[in-house]
Design a protein around this motif. Sequence first.
Motif, mmCIF file in Angstrom:
data_model
loop_
_atom_site.group_PDB
_atom_site.id
_atom_site.type_symbol
_atom_site.label_atom_id
_atom_site.label_comp_id
_atom_site.label_asym_id
_atom_site.label_seq_id
_atom_site.Cartn_x
_atom_site.Cartn_y
_atom_site.Cartn_z
ATOM 1 N N ARG A 290 0.832 -1.198 0.000
ATOM 2 C CA ARG A 290 0.000 0.000 0.000
ATOM 3 C C ARG A 290 0.865 1.246 0.000
ATOM 4 O O ARG A 290 1.936 1.255 0.607
ATOM 5 C CB ARG A 290 -0.909 0.002 1.217
ATOM 6 C CG ARG A 290 -1.945 1.080 1.192
ATOM 7 C CD ARG A 290 -2.977 0.838 2.266
ATOM 8 N NE ARG A 290 -3.968 1.899 2.206
ATOM 9 C CZ ARG A 290 -4.820 2.170 3.155
ATOM 10 N NH1 ARG A 290 -4.824 1.450 4.247
ATOM 11 N NH2 ARG A 290 -5.680 3.137 3.038
ATOM 12 N N ARG A 291 0.389 2.292 -0.667
ATOM 13 C CA ARG A 291 1.064 3.589 -0.647
ATOM 14 C C ARG A 291 0.059 4.621 -0.171
ATOM 15 O O ARG A 291 -1.072 4.672 -0.677
ATOM 16 C CB ARG A 291 1.581 3.963 -2.029
ATOM 17 C CG ARG A 291 2.384 5.252 -2.021
ATOM 18 C CD ARG A 291 2.986 5.523 -3.401
ATOM 19 N NE ARG A 291 3.966 6.587 -3.368
ATOM 20 C CZ ARG A 291 3.698 7.878 -3.561
ATOM 21 N NH1 ARG A 291 2.447 8.265 -3.788
ATOM 22 N NH2 ARG A 291 4.654 8.770 -3.522
ATOM 23 N N LEU A 292 0.449 5.424 0.811
ATOM 24 C CA LEU A 292 -0.402 6.470 1.356
ATOM 25 C C LEU A 292 0.157 7.818 0.937
ATOM 26 O O LEU A 292 1.353 8.055 1.046
ATOM 27 C CB LEU A 292 -0.449 6.386 2.881
ATOM 28 C CG LEU A 292 -0.871 5.044 3.475
ATOM 29 C CD1 LEU A 292 -0.712 5.062 4.986
ATOM 30 C CD2 LEU A 292 -2.294 4.721 3.088
ATOM 31 N N GLY A 293 -0.709 8.720 0.492
ATOM 32 C CA GLY A 293 -0.269 10.042 0.083
ATOM 33 C C GLY A 293 -0.113 10.118 -1.420
ATOM 34 O O GLY A 293 -0.534 9.218 -2.142
ATOM 35 N N PHE B 106 0.882 13.468 0.934
ATOM 36 C CA PHE B 106 0.209 14.348 1.872
ATOM 37 C C PHE B 106 0.950 15.680 1.944
ATOM 38 O O PHE B 106 2.168 15.726 1.823
ATOM 39 C CB PHE B 106 0.179 13.745 3.284
ATOM 40 C CG PHE B 106 -0.569 12.453 3.382
ATOM 41 C CD1 PHE B 106 -1.931 12.385 3.116
ATOM 42 C CD2 PHE B 106 0.088 11.291 3.754
ATOM 43 C CE1 PHE B 106 -2.629 11.181 3.223
ATOM 44 C CE2 PHE B 106 -0.594 10.095 3.864
ATOM 45 C CZ PHE B 106 -1.955 10.036 3.603
ATOM 46 N N THR C 262 -3.482 18.154 3.948
ATOM 47 C CA THR C 262 -4.135 16.850 3.791
ATOM 48 C C THR C 262 -3.612 15.768 4.731
ATOM 49 O O THR C 262 -4.119 14.646 4.714
ATOM 50 C CB THR C 262 -3.976 16.347 2.338
ATOM 51 O OG1 THR C 262 -2.585 16.189 2.039
ATOM 52 C CG2 THR C 262 -4.621 17.310 1.351
ATOM 53 N N PRO D 122 -3.287 13.301 7.578
ATOM 54 C CA PRO D 122 -4.202 12.799 8.609
ATOM 55 C C PRO D 122 -3.695 13.166 10.012
ATOM 56 O O PRO D 122 -2.511 12.997 10.308
ATOM 57 C CB PRO D 122 -4.167 11.282 8.400
ATOM 58 C CG PRO D 122 -3.722 11.092 6.980
ATOM 59 C CD PRO D 122 -2.776 12.224 6.722
ATOM 60 N N LEU E 73 -1.375 10.980 12.318
ATOM 61 C CA LEU E 73 0.073 10.883 12.138
ATOM 62 C C LEU E 73 0.833 11.864 13.033
ATOM 63 O O LEU E 73 2.042 11.736 13.212
ATOM 64 C CB LEU E 73 0.452 11.101 10.674
ATOM 65 C CG LEU E 73 -0.101 10.057 9.702
ATOM 66 C CD1 LEU E 73 0.307 10.385 8.272
ATOM 67 C CD2 LEU E 73 0.344 8.660 10.088
ATOM 68 N N GLY F 215 7.065 0.381 7.450
ATOM 69 C CA GLY F 215 6.749 1.574 6.677
ATOM 70 C C GLY F 215 8.016 2.263 6.211
ATOM 71 O O GLY F 215 9.075 2.131 6.832
ATOM 72 N N ALA G 79 5.083 10.930 1.382
ATOM 73 C CA ALA G 79 4.318 9.725 1.080
ATOM 74 C C ALA G 79 4.835 8.605 1.984
ATOM 75 O O ALA G 79 5.977 8.640 2.450
ATOM 76 C CB ALA G 79 4.481 9.333 -0.384
ATOM 77 N N ILE G 80 3.981 7.629 2.228
ATOM 78 C CA ILE G 80 4.335 6.506 3.090
ATOM 79 C C ILE G 80 4.056 5.211 2.344
ATOM 80 O O ILE G 80 2.940 4.988 1.870
ATOM 81 C CB ILE G 80 3.522 6.542 4.400
ATOM 82 C CG1 ILE G 80 3.752 7.866 5.139
ATOM 83 C CG2 ILE G 80 3.881 5.344 5.285
ATOM 84 C CD1 ILE G 80 2.755 8.140 6.241
ATOM 85 N N LEU H 55 3.823 1.130 2.645
ATOM 86 C CA LEU H 55 3.638 0.078 3.647
ATOM 87 C C LEU H 55 4.039 -1.261 3.047
ATOM 88 O O LEU H 55 3.734 -1.558 1.889
ATOM 89 C CB LEU H 55 2.186 0.035 4.126
ATOM 90 C CG LEU H 55 1.706 1.297 4.840
ATOM 91 C CD1 LEU H 55 0.229 1.174 5.184
ATOM 92 C CD2 LEU H 55 2.536 1.572 6.082
#
Length: 107
Positions: A14-17, A19, A23, A25, A28, A40, A88-89, A91
């Motif tokens: 998974r990739r988050l952002g 951000f 934006t 969250p 965090l 991560g 970006a993060i 996972l």
Amino acid sequence: MTATRLPDDCEAYRRLGPFTAATLPLGLLRAHALKQGCWGVLAVEAGSVGFVWEDAPDGPIRLDAGDSIVIPPERRHHLAVDSEFMLAIGLYRQSIRSAEEPFVASS
């Protein structure tokens, strides 16, 4: 940026952002940890952020554009932000090698 690296048996899931300050969250910014078996990689794409290990007394680690940090499972941490940024993060799941090993019965 950090000596820690992903184990060889990790795979991205998974990739988050990305951000920005607008934006990101709010969770965090509070202490949290990744679950067991989940790693991560936080990558700063622009600007800078502070990264805080909850168990380290030295204060925030400053991460600038181009820097990244590997986050191991179950280690509590949070972000500290005071300027513009983009991050970006990624996972990663750690594979279960024992499931791949053949069963050998002993006599």
